[in-house]
Design a protein around this motif. Structure first.
Motif, short mmCIF file in Angstrom:
data_model
loop_
_atom_site.label_atom_id
_atom_site.label_comp_id
_atom_site.label_asym_id
_atom_site.label_seq_id
_atom_site.Cartn_x
_atom_site.Cartn_y
_atom_site.Cartn_z
N ALA A 1 0.83 -1.21 0.00
CA ALA A 1 0.00 0.00 0.00
C ALA A 1 0.86 1.26 0.00
CB ALA A 1 -0.93 -0.01 1.21
N ASN A 2 1.98 1.21 0.72
CA ASN A 2 2.86 2.37 0.82
C ASN A 2 3.77 2.54 -0.40
OD1 ASN A 2 1.91 3.22 3.31
ND2 ASN A 2 3.47 2.11 4.48
N ASN A 3 3.82 1.54 -1.25
CA ASN A 3 4.71 1.57 -2.41
C ASN A 3 4.10 2.43 -3.53
OD1 ASN A 3 6.84 1.04 -4.13
ND2 ASN A 3 5.96 -0.90 -4.87
N SER A 4 4.05 3.72 -3.27
CA SER A 4 3.46 4.67 -4.22
C SER A 4 4.01 6.06 -3.93
CB SER A 4 1.93 4.68 -4.05
OG SER A 4 1.34 5.74 -4.80
N PRO A 5 4.17 6.88 -4.97
CA PRO A 5 4.59 8.26 -4.71
C PRO A 5 3.49 9.09 -4.08
CG PRO A 5 4.12 7.96 -7.04
CD PRO A 5 4.06 6.60 -6.41
N TYR A 6 2.25 8.56 -4.12
CA TYR A 6 1.11 9.28 -3.57
C TYR A 6 0.89 8.92 -2.10
CZ TYR A 6 0.02 10.02 -8.51
OH TYR A 6 0.07 10.38 -9.83
N GLY A 7 0.26 9.85 -1.38
CA GLY A 7 -0.03 9.59 0.02
C GLY A 7 -1.22 10.40 0.50
N LEU A 8 -2.30 10.40 -0.29
CA LEU A 8 -3.46 11.21 0.06
C LEU A 8 -4.40 10.46 1.02
CD1 LEU A 8 -4.97 13.84 -0.19
CD2 LEU A 8 -6.01 13.01 -2.31
N ALA A 9 -5.06 9.41 0.53
CA ALA A 9 -6.03 8.70 1.37
C ALA A 9 -5.80 7.20 1.30
CB ALA A 9 -7.46 9.02 0.93
N ALA A 10 -6.17 6.52 2.39
CA ALA A 10 -6.11 5.06 2.45
C ALA A 10 -7.28 4.58 3.30
CB ALA A 10 -4.79 4.59 3.04
N TYR A 11 -7.70 3.34 3.05
CA TYR A 11 -8.82 2.76 3.79
C TYR A 11 -8.48 1.33 4.19
CZ TYR A 11 -11.03 6.52 1.09
OH TYR A 11 -11.33 7.72 0.51
N PHE A 12 -8.96 0.91 5.35
CA PHE A 12 -8.88 -0.51 5.67
C PHE A 12 -10.01 -0.91 6.59
CE2 PHE A 12 -6.17 1.41 8.95
CZ PHE A 12 -6.48 0.71 10.11
N TYR A 13 -10.37 -2.18 6.48
CA TYR A 13 -11.48 -2.73 7.25
C TYR A 13 -10.96 -3.85 8.14
CZ TYR A 13 -15.05 0.01 4.97
OH TYR A 13 -15.84 1.07 4.56
N ILE B 1 -4.88 10.93 5.07
CA ILE B 1 -6.27 10.65 5.47
C ILE B 1 -6.44 9.15 5.50
CG2 ILE B 1 -8.71 10.98 4.89
CD1 ILE B 1 -7.68 13.35 3.07
N ILE B 2 -6.93 8.62 6.60
CA ILE B 2 -7.13 7.18 6.70
C ILE B 2 -8.54 6.90 7.22
CG2 ILE B 2 -6.36 5.02 7.77
CD1 ILE B 2 -3.56 6.26 7.96
N GLY B 3 -9.29 6.10 6.47
CA GLY B 3 -10.61 5.69 6.89
C GLY B 3 -10.57 4.26 7.42
N VAL B 4 -10.92 4.09 8.68
CA VAL B 4 -10.97 2.77 9.29
C VAL B 4 -12.43 2.34 9.36
CG1 VAL B 4 -10.33 1.34 11.26
CG2 VAL B 4 -8.93 3.34 10.67
N ASN B 5 -12.80 1.36 8.56
CA ASN B 5 -14.21 0.95 8.44
C ASN B 5 -15.08 2.14 8.03
OD1 ASN B 5 -13.42 -1.61 9.36
ND2 ASN B 5 -13.88 -1.10 11.49
N ASP B 6 -14.48 3.09 7.33
CA ASP B 6 -15.16 4.33 6.94
C ASP B 6 -14.70 4.73 5.54
OD1 ASP B 6 -16.37 6.78 6.69
OD2 ASP B 6 -15.20 7.77 8.27
N ALA B 7 -15.61 4.68 4.58
CA ALA B 7 -15.26 4.99 3.19
C ALA B 7 -15.53 6.44 2.82
CB ALA B 7 -16.03 4.08 2.25
N ALA B 8 -16.06 7.23 3.75
CA ALA B 8 -16.38 8.64 3.47
C ALA B 8 -15.88 9.52 4.60
CB ALA B 8 -17.89 8.81 3.27
N PRO B 9 -14.57 9.71 4.72
CA PRO B 9 -14.01 10.43 5.87
C PRO B 9 -14.04 11.96 5.77
CG PRO B 9 -12.24 9.65 4.47
CD PRO B 9 -13.52 9.13 3.87
#
Length: 466
Positions: free
Chosen positions: A391-403, A421-429
């Motif tokens: 997941a971290n293997n990207s030049p981008y670092g805006l939003a991530a989600y996990f359940y 921005i990180i959504g934990v069990n939340d797809a609309a943070p």
């Protein structure tokens, strides 16, 4: 255009089209060099008066503007759908979301506190003051033509700045409609300005002029880098909300129904044309088949159509170029072993079926490039460390989600993911009172919350000997 409290035309115009039909729905002026100088000069002159108002007076203007937008939300939403394409129900949601920034900042501006810092010397006092930075240039994108304006304008205005907005060429009508209601709210001339025309002319003038003290931009990382370099010539303060490539991770202990619902919401909102939408879906190998079965079942229920149709869930992509980009990612995935479970076909010029692809590899275009379309690639993983690294293997670092249903994992993974921005069990943070922004090449600065207010002020240190 809206310049110095007046509606201004030029001799040259550019058309605005509906991406769902190709129909021309309006025209907007192409600004001239002379008008560029006029708008910057007007904003500079207005700044010296606007900043002298009390924050309560400035907040009162925002409140009037908020009320007018709320009253006319359906009209604004309809114009937004016609020029941007998203379903009308989503457009109305965006208008209310946009208005939440005016509501939030009209109150938060009253808490723009300074500080008194204890000195080590008896005869000295240390004061910290926050003061508005000056004229702000705001360049906004086409995918959220209302919310990306108010998220910048509300903190700027309440802080005491004046602003010049350059909306995306595809979606200028929403911006001009917002300006209309700002005018009706009585916002003084020169404080709020909306200009349209050639990006190169507007960008060069705004970024080279020393009277413009701040640039705020939402858009691609590529363009953001160019603007940042130009802003450096006059050392402007910048805040940049750039590209994203959000991972969406479903752990083995996740509630699958919640995860499926969240993935649908995040991936297919605005036909996948959002900077924080789920772009790379990672599902634990033990629940992979179950997740895909339920996910595909729900994706097939989504209805494609003109956003003005109340039954539509998926509107058009913004233009043919966007459609071609998404198609190239699908083609690359298929050629490299990806399996399509549903979708993948063009329905009409700018319409593409919501698509689910499994057996994807991290090297595929769809897993390395921002998609901005209704395509959901699904990969499997074996353990937590592996998927966090991928997941971290990207030049981008805006939003991530996990359940997950594990409290321990929630802390471990949120602290390990390199995203703003990180959504934990939340797809609309997203919400007005929380800081929105990314790490790495996804941007600089934050929008929303009291952190967003700080982007429009200068901190002044005063040392007093008594």
């Amino acid at each position: 255009m809206y310049i110095n409290g007046e509606w201004v035309k030029t001799n040259e115009w550019m058309e605005v089209t509906n991406p769902a039909t190709g129909e021309t729905i309006g025209s907007v002026p192409i600004i001239t060099h002379k008008q560029m100088d006029l708008v910057i000069n007007s904003a500079e002159l207005a700044f010296h008066e606007w900043k002298r108002l009390s924050v309560y007076e400035r907040a009162a203007y925002l409140h009037k503007w908020y009320e007018l937008i709320d009253k006319n939300a359906e009209e604004i939403a309809r114009v937004l759908t016609m020029e941007q394409g998203k379903p009308l129900k989503e457009a109305l949601g965006e208008v209310h979301y946009a208005n939440s920034f005016l509501e939030w900042y009209k109150e938060e501006g009253k808490r723009m506190y300074g500080e008194t810092i204890p000195s080590q010397f008896r005869e000295k006092r240390i004061l910290i003051q926050k003061q508005p930075i000056g004229v702000v240039a705001a360049i906004t994108p086409w995918n959220f033509p209302a919310a990306m304006i108010t998220r910048k304008v509300a903190p700027a205005l309440v802080a005491g700045c004046t602003i010049i907005i350059k909306p995306a060429s595809q979606t200028p009508l929403t911006a001009l409609l917002l300006a209309k209601y700002g005018h009706e709210a009585g916002i003084p001339k020169g404080v709020l300005n909306v200009i349209t025309g050639k990006s190169s002319l507007i960008g060069d003038n705004l970024l080279q002029d020393p009277r413009v003290k701040k640039l705020t931009f939402t858009g691609s990382t590529e363009i953001g880098k160019q603007l940042m370099a130009q802003a450096a010539t006059t050392v402007k303060k910048v805040s940049l909300e750039l590209g994203g490539h959000a991972p969406f991770i479903v752990f083995e202990d996740a509630n699958i129904e919640k995860a499926v619902k969240g993935a649908i919401q995040s991936k297919f909102r605005n036909a996948g044309q959002t900077c924080i939408c789920a772009n790379r879906i990672f599902v634990h190998e033990s629940i992979h088949s179950t997740f895909i079965e339920r996910f595909v079942e729900e994706v097939k229920k989504l209805k494609i159509g003109n956003g003005l149709n109340s039954q539509s869930d998926i509107g058009p992509l913004i233009d043919l170029s966007a459609r071609n980009k998404v198609q190239s990612q699908i083609k690359d995935a298929i050629e490299n072993g990806g399996l399509i479970h549903c979708g993948g076909r063009v329905v009409a010029d700018n319409f593409l079926e919501p698509t689910v692809i499994s057996n994807v590899k991290d090297e595929m275009m769809v897993m390395t490039e921002e998609t901005f379309g209704p395509v959901a690639p699904i990969a499997t993983f074996r353990n937590e460390d592996e998927v966090v690294n991928r997941a971290n293997n990207s030049p981008y670092g805006l939003a991530a989600y996990f359940y997950t249903e594990s409290l321990s994992r929630m802390y471990r993974v949120t602290e390990s993911l390199e995203y703003g921005i990180i959504g934990v069990n939340d797809a609309a943070p997203s919400t007005a009172q929380a800081p929105f922004g990314g790490l790495k090449e996804s941007g600089i600065g934050r929008e929303g919350s009291h952190y967003g207010l700080d982007e429009y002020v200068e901190v002044k240190y005063v040392s007093i000997s008594i």
